[in-house]
Scaffold this motif. Structure first.
Motif, PDB file in Angstrom:
ATOM      1  N   CYS A  52      40.016  40.523  33.290  1.00  0.00           N
ATOM      2  CA  CYS A  52      40.090  40.390  34.585  1.00  0.00           C
ATOM      3  C   CYS A  52      38.550  40.008  35.378  1.00  0.00           C
ATOM      4  O   CYS A  52      38.338  38.845  35.907  1.00  0.00           O
ATOM      5  N   LEU A  53      37.699  40.855  34.726  1.00  0.00           N
ATOM      6  CA  LEU A  53      36.099  40.347  35.153  1.00  0.00           C
ATOM      7  C   LEU A  53      35.846  39.026  34.646  1.00  0.00           C
ATOM      8  O   LEU A  53      35.338  38.209  35.282  1.00  0.00           O
ATOM      9  N   LYS A  54      36.136  38.967  33.386  1.00  0.00           N
ATOM     10  CA  LYS A  54      35.926  37.550  32.722  1.00  0.00           C
ATOM     11  C   LYS A  54      36.443  36.258  33.337  1.00  0.00           C
ATOM     12  O   LYS A  54      35.874  35.313  33.648  1.00  0.00           O
ATOM     13  N   THR A  55      37.699  36.497  33.681  1.00  0.00           N
ATOM     14  CA  THR A  55      38.551  35.600  34.293  1.00  0.00           C
ATOM     15  C   THR A  55      38.100  35.229  35.618  1.00  0.00           C
ATOM     16  O   THR A  55      37.888  34.040  35.723  1.00  0.00           O
ATOM     17  N   LEU A  56      38.168  36.346  36.545  1.00  0.00           N
ATOM     18  CA  LEU A  56      37.840  35.946  37.828  1.00  0.00           C
ATOM     19  C   LEU A  56      36.321  35.426  38.098  1.00  0.00           C
ATOM     20  O   LEU A  56      35.974  34.695  38.854  1.00  0.00           O
ATOM     21  N   GLY A  57      35.291  36.104  37.099  1.00  0.00           N
ATOM     22  CA  GLY A  57      33.946  35.858  37.337  1.00  0.00           C
ATOM     23  C   GLY A  57      33.682  34.406  36.972  1.00  0.00           C
ATOM     24  O   GLY A  57      32.908  33.673  37.372  1.00  0.00           O
ATOM     25  N   ALA A  58      34.435  34.009  35.651  1.00  0.00           N
ATOM     26  CA  ALA A  58      34.152  32.401  35.355  1.00  0.00           C
ATOM     27  C   ALA A  58      34.669  31.616  36.457  1.00  0.00           C
ATOM     28  O   ALA A  58      34.286  30.331  36.457  1.00  0.00           O
ATOM     29  N   LYS A  59      35.452  31.816  37.225  1.00  0.00           N
ATOM     30  CA  LYS A  59      36.031  30.888  38.343  1.00  0.00           C
ATOM     31  C   LYS A  59      35.335  31.169  39.443  1.00  0.00           C
ATOM     32  O   LYS A  59      35.527  30.467  40.498  1.00  0.00           O
ATOM     33  N   ARG A  64      36.784  42.100  42.882  1.00  0.00           N
ATOM     34  CA  ARG A  64      37.275  43.439  43.632  1.00  0.00           C
ATOM     35  C   ARG A  64      38.754  43.948  43.032  1.00  0.00           C
ATOM     36  O   ARG A  64      38.989  44.894  42.980  1.00  0.00           O
ATOM     37  N   PRO A  65      39.739  42.773  42.976  1.00  0.00           N
ATOM     38  CA  PRO A  65      40.937  43.173  42.461  1.00  0.00           C
ATOM     39  C   PRO A  65      40.804  43.841  41.098  1.00  0.00           C
ATOM     40  O   PRO A  65      41.829  44.638  40.652  1.00  0.00           O
ATOM     41  N   CYS A  66      39.896  43.549  40.367  1.00  0.00           N
ATOM     42  CA  CYS A  66      39.614  44.237  39.114  1.00  0.00           C
ATOM     43  C   CYS A  66      39.548  45.536  38.906  1.00  0.00           C
ATOM     44  O   CYS A  66      39.749  46.490  38.130  1.00  0.00           O
ATOM     45  N   GLN A  67      38.993  46.220  40.323  1.00  0.00           N
ATOM     46  CA  GLN A  67      38.739  47.690  40.329  1.00  0.00           C
ATOM     47  C   GLN A  67      39.968  48.713  39.921  1.00  0.00           C
ATOM     48  O   GLN A  67      39.750  49.649  39.818  1.00  0.00           O
TER      49      GLN A  67
END
Length: 98
Positions: A52-59, A64-67
Motif C-alpha cells: 500500500c505504501l509503495k503503490t500510493l506513495g508512487a502515485k 493514511r489508508p495504509c494505516q
C-alpha cells in the motif's frame, strides 16, 4: 463499564505511521483467515501495508489508508518477526513480494 476504544492507550508508538492513533488491541475478524492460527493473516497484513505504501506513495497519494494494515499486523505479529522482516527488507533479502 463502558466500551473500550479499539486503539491502545497512549497514542502512537515508536515506528507508527504519522497520524497513527496507536494500535489495535485485537485485530478484527478477517474471513480470509477463519482459523485460530493467525500466522498467515499476520504476514499478509505486513505485506499489504508495504504494498500500500509503495503503490500510493508512487502515485503521490495520501498513505493514511495504509494505516489499517499497519495496525492489524502490529496487533497480530510477534515483534521478533517484524524486526527480522524489516531487517530483511532493508538488506534486500526479504522473500515477500512487495
Amino acid at each position: 463499564m463502558g466500551m473500550q476504544s479499539s486503539y491502545g492507550a497512549g497514542g502512537g508508538e515508536k515506528g507508527a505511521p504519522e497520524g497513527s492513533r496507536g494500535y489495535y488491541r485485537t485485530a478484527p475478524f478477517d474471513p480470509r483467515f477463519p482459523n485460530t492460527n493467525q500466522t498467515r493473516n499476520c504476514y499478509q497484513n505486513y505485506l499489504d501495508y508495504y504494498r500500500c505504501l509503495k503503490t500510493l506513495g508512487a502515485k503521490g497519494k495520501d498513505t493514511r489508508p495504509c494505516q489499517w494494515y499497519y495496525q492489524v499486523y502490529k496487533s497480530l505479529c510477534p515483534i521478533s518477526w517484524v524486526k527480522r522482516w524489516d531487517e530483511q527488507r532493508e538488506d534486500g533479502s526479504f522473500a515477500g513480494r512487495i
